[in-house]
Design a protein around this motif. Sequence first.
Motif, short mmCIF file in Angstrom:
data_model
loop_
_atom_site.label_atom_id
_atom_site.label_comp_id
_atom_site.label_asym_id
_atom_site.label_seq_id
_atom_site.Cartn_x
_atom_site.Cartn_y
_atom_site.Cartn_z
N MET A 24 54.67 44.47 27.19
CA MET A 24 53.32 44.84 26.77
C MET A 24 52.71 43.71 25.94
O MET A 24 53.35 43.16 25.07
CB MET A 24 53.42 46.12 25.93
N ASN A 25 51.49 43.38 26.27
CA ASN A 25 50.82 42.33 25.54
C ASN A 25 50.04 42.93 24.37
O ASN A 25 48.90 43.33 24.51
CB ASN A 25 49.88 41.60 26.51
N SER A 26 50.68 42.98 23.22
CA SER A 26 50.08 43.71 22.13
C SER A 26 48.92 42.94 21.49
O SER A 26 48.18 43.48 20.68
CB SER A 26 51.14 44.05 21.07
N ALA A 27 48.74 41.66 21.89
CA ALA A 27 47.63 40.90 21.36
C ALA A 27 46.30 41.47 21.87
O ALA A 27 45.27 41.30 21.23
CB ALA A 27 47.76 39.44 21.75
N ALA A 68 55.74 48.52 35.62
CA ALA A 68 56.30 49.21 36.78
C ALA A 68 56.39 50.70 36.46
O ALA A 68 56.71 51.07 35.34
CB ALA A 68 57.69 48.67 37.08
N VAL A 69 56.11 51.53 37.47
CA VAL A 69 56.30 52.98 37.33
C VAL A 69 57.41 53.37 38.29
O VAL A 69 57.29 53.14 39.50
CB VAL A 69 55.00 53.75 37.66
N VAL A 70 58.50 53.89 37.76
CA VAL A 70 59.64 54.25 38.61
C VAL A 70 60.05 55.70 38.33
O VAL A 70 59.64 56.29 37.33
CB VAL A 70 60.86 53.32 38.36
N PRO A 126 58.08 43.08 33.07
CA PRO A 126 58.58 43.15 31.69
C PRO A 126 58.61 44.58 31.15
O PRO A 126 59.42 44.90 30.29
CB PRO A 126 57.60 42.28 30.90
N GLU A 127 57.72 45.42 31.68
CA GLU A 127 57.57 46.75 31.09
C GLU A 127 57.67 47.83 32.17
O GLU A 127 57.18 47.64 33.28
CB GLU A 127 56.16 46.82 30.49
N THR A 128 58.31 48.95 31.82
CA THR A 128 58.51 50.01 32.81
C THR A 128 58.23 51.38 32.20
O THR A 128 58.53 51.62 31.03
CB THR A 128 59.96 49.96 33.35
N ALA A 167 61.08 57.67 29.77
CA ALA A 167 61.17 56.50 28.88
C ALA A 167 60.06 55.53 29.22
O ALA A 167 59.56 55.50 30.34
CB ALA A 167 62.52 55.82 29.05
N ARG A 168 59.71 54.73 28.26
CA ARG A 168 58.65 53.75 28.43
C ARG A 168 58.92 52.60 27.48
O ARG A 168 59.23 52.83 26.31
CB ARG A 168 57.31 54.42 28.10
N GLY A 169 58.85 51.38 27.97
CA GLY A 169 59.06 50.23 27.09
C GLY A 169 59.56 49.05 27.88
O GLY A 169 59.20 48.89 29.06
N SER A 170 60.40 48.23 27.26
CA SER A 170 60.87 47.05 27.96
C SER A 170 61.77 47.49 29.12
O SER A 170 62.53 48.47 29.00
CB SER A 170 61.61 46.12 27.01
N THR A 171 61.66 46.80 30.24
CA THR A 171 62.35 47.22 31.46
C THR A 171 63.86 47.36 31.24
O THR A 171 64.46 48.35 31.66
CB THR A 171 62.04 46.22 32.59
N ALA A 172 64.45 46.40 30.53
CA ALA A 172 65.91 46.44 30.34
C ALA A 172 66.31 47.73 29.62
O ALA A 172 67.31 48.37 29.97
CB ALA A 172 66.36 45.22 29.56
N GLN A 173 65.52 48.13 28.64
CA GLN A 173 65.86 49.34 27.88
C GLN A 173 65.59 50.60 28.68
O GLN A 173 66.38 51.54 28.66
CB GLN A 173 65.08 49.38 26.58
N VAL A 174 64.47 50.60 29.39
CA VAL A 174 64.09 51.82 30.13
C VAL A 174 65.06 52.10 31.27
O VAL A 174 65.45 53.24 31.50
CB VAL A 174 62.63 51.68 30.66
N LEU A 175 65.49 51.04 31.97
CA LEU A 175 66.37 51.25 33.12
C LEU A 175 67.84 51.32 32.72
O LEU A 175 68.72 50.77 33.38
CB LEU A 175 66.16 50.15 34.17
#
Length: 264
Positions: free
Chosen positions: A1-4, A38-40, A205-207, A216-224
């Motif tokens: 997520m581009n929080s800027a 990504a939406v999975v 980067p985000e899922t 779950a929602r957040g960084s892909t590595a954490q979500v998956l």
Amino acid sequence: MNSAQGPILRFENLTLGYNRHPAVHHLRGEVAAGSLLAVVGPNGAGKSTLLKGIVGELRPMQGCVELIGLKRERIAYLTQQSTLDTSFPIVIHDFVAMGLWAQFGAFRGFNRAAKQRIEEAIGAVGLSGLENRPIGQLSGGQQQRARFARVMLQDSPLVLLDEPYGAIDANTVRDLAALVRHWNSEGRTIISVLHDFEHVRQEYPETLLLAREMVARGSTAQVLSEENLHRARHLAEVQGDFQGAAICHDNARDAHDAAEHHHG
Ligand SMILES: Nc1ncnc2c1ncn2[C@@H]1O[C@H](COP(=O)(O)OP(=O)(O)OP(=O)(O)O)[C@@H](O)[C@H]1O
């Protein structure tokens, strides 16, 4: 997520469904402008339903989808490839050119700059030389390339892709994924429904993991993570599929199912 950057989309207690059956419920959260999301989720998790809710094809049963700084008509939305009617007699050039309709109208001629943009989009997806070929005579991969060229001409800040690589060859996936990366590098927000976790891990980067609700929602590595995926599968199993009830149009049963779903 581009929080800027601020959000381009906000879900507020969003529930979407069909014939009063919720298919996705109580979604909350924001999507930052410039995200590559990504939406999975399992089959029937509500992924396509969510995209339909964002473009306004489905009205929320509850809550809302707020678009920030963007009109709904500006969204570029690539539906699942199976929805493309290839028996329609249209050649690639004219099919791709439809991407400019919002800017030029359907029946006005294109000026020189527009003609050049159409040519460039066809070139960018690797279909130069096939401009006069009817879409029905293209392979599945070529059809998907043509659909991507049409999306490109829409020049939208928000691009929704529903299973864009469903049944196409590896070369086409590679080329189209490079285009998606390029669109994102131009600052466009991309939301893609995908099934291939390997692809998601590499490219997104985000899922958002859905199983009728947000798992779950957040960084892909954490979500998956194994744990989240297990939870999503479990939720999908216990919640079952509403399709049978939706088809029977039995109001009493519909209400019963909806209540069970709600409490289950
Ligand atoms: N037009 C419709 N009318 C009634 N029910 C529908 C309709 N479209 C989808 N549904 C139901 O809504 C639920 C969510 O469907 P959706 O297509 O959003 O799931 P999905 O996650 O995209 O699934 P898949 O991965 O199989 O494409 C499913 O139970 C499905 O049967």
